[in-house]
Structure formats: C-alpha cells, structure tokens
Design a protein around this motif. Structure first.
Motif, PDB file in Angstrom:
ATOM      1  N   ILE A 241       1.420  -0.500   0.370  1.00  0.00           N
ATOM      2  CA  ILE A 241       0.268  -0.062   0.248  1.00  0.00           C
ATOM      3  C   ILE A 241       1.113   1.127  -0.088  1.00  0.00           C
ATOM      4  CG2 ILE A 241      -1.295   1.406   0.999  1.00  0.00           C
ATOM      5  CD1 ILE A 241      -3.228  -1.371   2.011  1.00  0.00           C
ATOM      6  N   ARG A 245       1.193   4.087  -3.241  1.00  0.00           N
ATOM      7  CA  ARG A 245       1.255   5.560  -2.897  1.00  0.00           C
ATOM      8  C   ARG A 245       2.197   6.827  -3.441  1.00  0.00           C
ATOM      9  NH1 ARG A 245      -3.265   7.191  -0.383  1.00  0.00           N
ATOM     10  NH2 ARG A 245      -4.094   5.952   0.994  1.00  0.00           N
ATOM     11  N   LEU A 258      -7.446   3.503  -2.302  1.00  0.00           N
ATOM     12  CA  LEU A 258      -6.225   4.878  -2.252  1.00  0.00           C
ATOM     13  C   LEU A 258      -6.945   6.094  -2.751  1.00  0.00           C
ATOM     14  CD1 LEU A 258      -3.509   3.068  -3.607  1.00  0.00           C
ATOM     15  CD2 LEU A 258      -3.873   2.778  -1.149  1.00  0.00           C
ATOM     16  N   ASP A 270      -5.318   3.514   6.077  1.00  0.00           N
ATOM     17  CA  ASP A 270      -4.426   2.993   5.051  1.00  0.00           C
ATOM     18  C   ASP A 270      -4.520   1.196   5.870  1.00  0.00           C
ATOM     19  OD1 ASP A 270      -3.337   4.348   2.962  1.00  0.00           O
ATOM     20  OD2 ASP A 270      -1.541   4.547   3.644  1.00  0.00           O
TER      21      ASP A 270
END
Length: 453
Positions: A241, A245, A258, A270
């Motif tokens: 994750i 990003r 996201l 998150d």
C-alpha cells in the motif's frame, strides 16, 4: 380459493419428503452394514468414508428433514468459536433462510479470528448489522463494482484460462496449473494485490480461509501456521500500500481505495484498506479454485451432463455452460452448512410442530446443502436440471452475510472452466491421479485430467 388449487402440489411435495427420507434411511442403513462387514481401517473410518462424502451428506440431511428437521444436541461441535456446548442443525429450506436473515437472533461468529488475522480489527464479514458494517460494505462496493465484471473480470479470466490450456500438452493438474493461477492473477489484475509471489498469496489466503471457516476443532498447529501467515500477509500488504501511494495511479480495486483514502473518506485509512482487502482476498482465491474443481469433479461423475457441458463450451453457449456448472455445485457446494451463534434465547420454526427453542450462545448450523434439496421448496430436487432459477442456489451463504463477491464467482467459474471443457476427449487421468487430492488440506490441491491434442 387459491389454497384449493395449491393443495395437490403441497400434498405431492409432502409425499416426496417422506419417500426421499425413507429411501435415504435405507441407504444409510446399508452403508452402515457395509462399514460393519467391510475390511481395512476401523468401522468408524469405513462409515465415515461411506457417508462423509457429498452423497452421504445429502442422505443424512434427507433423513433429518423428515424425522428431525431442526435437531438440537448437547454437544460442542465447534470449538474454535465461543459457545455454550449446544448445537442445533436446521435442514429445511424455510428454516435455513429464516435463520440466515434473522441477524439480531443469529449472529456471525468470525470476529475473534478475523481480529487475529488483521492484528486487532474486525472485518465486515465478522460484524453484526451496525453502522460500521454499513460503512465498510458501502465503501467496498464503491470499489468492487458490479459493472467491472463484464468489462474487466470476465475478459481477464477468459483470456488467462485459454492461454494456460493452450500451452499444456494434453495433460493438466487443474488446481496447480489452471484454477489457482487464474484466481491469483485476478488478485493482481483486478484487485491490484499480487502478493510477493503467486505461491505466497495462494498459501496465505488458503490457510486463512481454512482457519476462519473450516477449522471447527481449533487445531493448535493450524492456529500457529495461521498466525504466521497473517503476520506475513499484513507486513506485505502494508508495504505494498505504501509503495502504491508513491507510484503511478492504476484503476484497480486498491487504486480506487487509495483515492478514497486521499479524499479522507471515513473508514478508508491505509489500515482500513489493508484489513478490508485481506478479508476479501481470503474469500476470493480459495473459493474460486476449490469450487471450480468441485464442479468439474461432479460433472465428470455424470457422463451425460459432462458431455453436454463440454458441448456448450465448444459452441460458445455460455449460459448453458454456466447452468451446468452451478447445478453441479448444488450437488457439491464448498460449504454444506453455514453456522451462526444465538445472540439471545429464541426459537426456530415458531408456530410449527418442528419448533425448537434455542438457548443464547448455542451454535446453529443452517445447512444450505440440505435447503437446496428440500422437496418442499425445490421442484424435482434430486434430479440434475439446468433450468432452475438462480434463486435456487445457496452456494455462498444467504442474507446479509452472503459472499461479498458472489457476482464475481458467478461470472468467473464458467469462464475459468470453459477453455478446458472445450478440449476434445477431456477425461480423468488413470488411477488416483484422476481423483481430487486435497494433500492434507480441505481444498483440492491436485486433480489430473487429460485430453487429445
């Protein structure tokens, strides 16, 4: 006067209930005698082999539907989730659907193990009907969209499965070469969560599905393995994750999550994204791979239906092919029961002769397998028919906690099997290789088929 016209149908269905129950009782008695007189292993193991399979389960449920449709026993069948040691088993369609829609009376139990997997947070599969449940499911439905199925999911699965089948030289180990790779590829292509490797994501999701839903006796060895897998899964997902990003934007499920997190939508931090995705992935890969193999195995046991399914695959008749796949799964569902815990003192089948009082904290096992064969609700239930309405099938639960990805499963399973079923002279490999091998797990791990090239 409508009741007068419905009376003959009602009488006929009751008669079928009696006849099927009596025939099943005779079958079970014969199986018991065979186990008593047989050789090899213990009587218990021989009896388990005789009645533990799908046909034996259907016979047991047919007897219960007639003689004890809501059986209550003072035995702790499930040790993995807290309960009072009393277990109820519901077998008739009306009672099964009633239990699975009365969420205030019969609650889901998965919360404690879901919290272990995520490191402290529940996933909506383990929640009651609360504001947080509504928030989390609503958020995920915004990113796992129904209109993605025909535009993204099915085209990917169809192409991936066809490419795999085209590369194998007339022999294939279906779980290892086809169903697990395609399901794992879908995690990458659609969900945006490929895992560190296909083997790792398959191992994590399969083990954690086993731990959540199938480990009824709280096996300490499995518990230790599940804790290790969950920790690795969380660590990888956190890193993935963070990397996403910083990287380019991609329109997949994770990318949409996201974007919602960047917009500061409640429930999309998150950590929330990680937990929801872990929960969804656990339900995706093992379910798709296992049910595809179970459907295929059931069809192979029925030569006429198997030939018709293969003909539909070769002619591109997707609707007919799907009908064969899902009717096969009616006979061989992945989970024959769905279990809940009584949230308070209540009852099943109130106002009927089969009424049973259910004490708070009892485990209630609602048999979706039995419900799909209840002659009071399903016409010509013992027959293999491809003209049944979709509502007949209770393959992935029912009610509020029915499988979140059921619409994906409905499209993916026929698409995944179609290229294989289209091959000429598709057949089992000889001997044990041509039978499903679970390799010490609850899921098909090896299943060897052959076809002409």
């Amino acid at each position: 006067m409508q009741w007068l016209f419905n009376l003959p149908t009602a009488i006929w269905r009751r008669l079928l209930l009696i006849l099927q129950g009596l025939w099943a009782l005779i079958w079970l008695i014969a199986a018991g005698i065979g186990a008593l007189l047989g050789k090899g292993g213990t009587i218990g193991s021989r009896l388990g082999a005789a009645i533990g399979g799908p046909e034996g389960q259907r016979k047991v449920f047919a007897v219960l539907r007639l003689f004890q449709p809501n059986l209550v026993i003072k035995r702790k069948v499930i040790a993995s989730y807290p309960n009072n040691g009393v277990t109820a088993i519901a077998t008739r369609h009306t009672d099964v659907t009633d239990i699975l829609t009365r969420d205030a009376d019969f609650g889901v139990v998965y919360g404690p193990r879901m919290e272990m997997i995520t490191g402290g947070e529940n996933f909506f599969l383990g929640m009651q009907d609360t504001p947080r449940y509504t928030r989390d499911t609503s958020n995920m439905r915004l990113v796992v969209r129904r209109d993605d199925v025909p535009t993204i999911v099915t085209p990917y699965v169809s192409t991936a499965a066809a490419e795999i089948v085209a590369m194998v030289p007339g022999k294939i180990d279906v779980p290892q070469a086809l169903t697990q790779p395609v399901a794992a590829g879908l995690l990458d292509r659609y969900f945006g969560t490929p895992g560190p490797s296909q083997a790792a994501i398959a191992e994590w999701t399969t083990l954690l599905f086993w731990y959540l839903f199938i480990d009824l006796q709280a096996d300490p060895d499995l518990d230790a393995r599940a804790q290790a897998a969950a920790a690795s899964f969380r660590d990888w997902m956190d890193g993935h994750i963070a990397a996403r990003r910083k990287g380019r934007k991609t329109d997949d499920v994770l990318g949409r999550c996201l974007a919602m997190g960047s917009a500061e939508m409640p429930g999309m931090s998150d950590r929330d994204i990680r937990n929801n995705l872990i929960g969804l992935l656990i339900g995706e890969l093992p379910t798709l791979s296992a049910t595809a193999n179970l459907a295929l195995d059931e069809l192979l046991d029925r030569p006429h239906q198997f030939a018709a399914a293969c003909a539909a695959a070769r002619s591109g008749d997707d609707a007919t092919l799907a009908a064969y796949v899902f009717e096969a799964l009616r006979f061989r569902p992945l989970n024959p029961v769905v279990y809940r815990r009584a949230m308070r003192d209540t009852s099943i089948a109130a106002g009927t002769l089969r009424r049973r009082k259910i004490v708070k904290d009892s485990i209630v096992m609602a048999s979706n397998l039995s419900a799909m064969f209840d002659p009071l609700a399903v016409p010509d239930a013992p027959s293999f028919r491809t003209d049944r309405p979709w509502e007949t099938y209770m393959l992935w639960g029912y009610g509020m906690h029915a499988c979140f990805g059921a619409h994906i499963n409905r499209a993916v399973l026929p698409a995944m099997l179609k290229p294989l079923l289209a091959q000429p002279n598709l057949r089992r490999a000889e001997g044990e290789r041509g039978q499903i091998d679970k390799a010490g797990t609850p899921f098909p791990q090896h299943f060897h088929l052959e076809f002409d090239t």
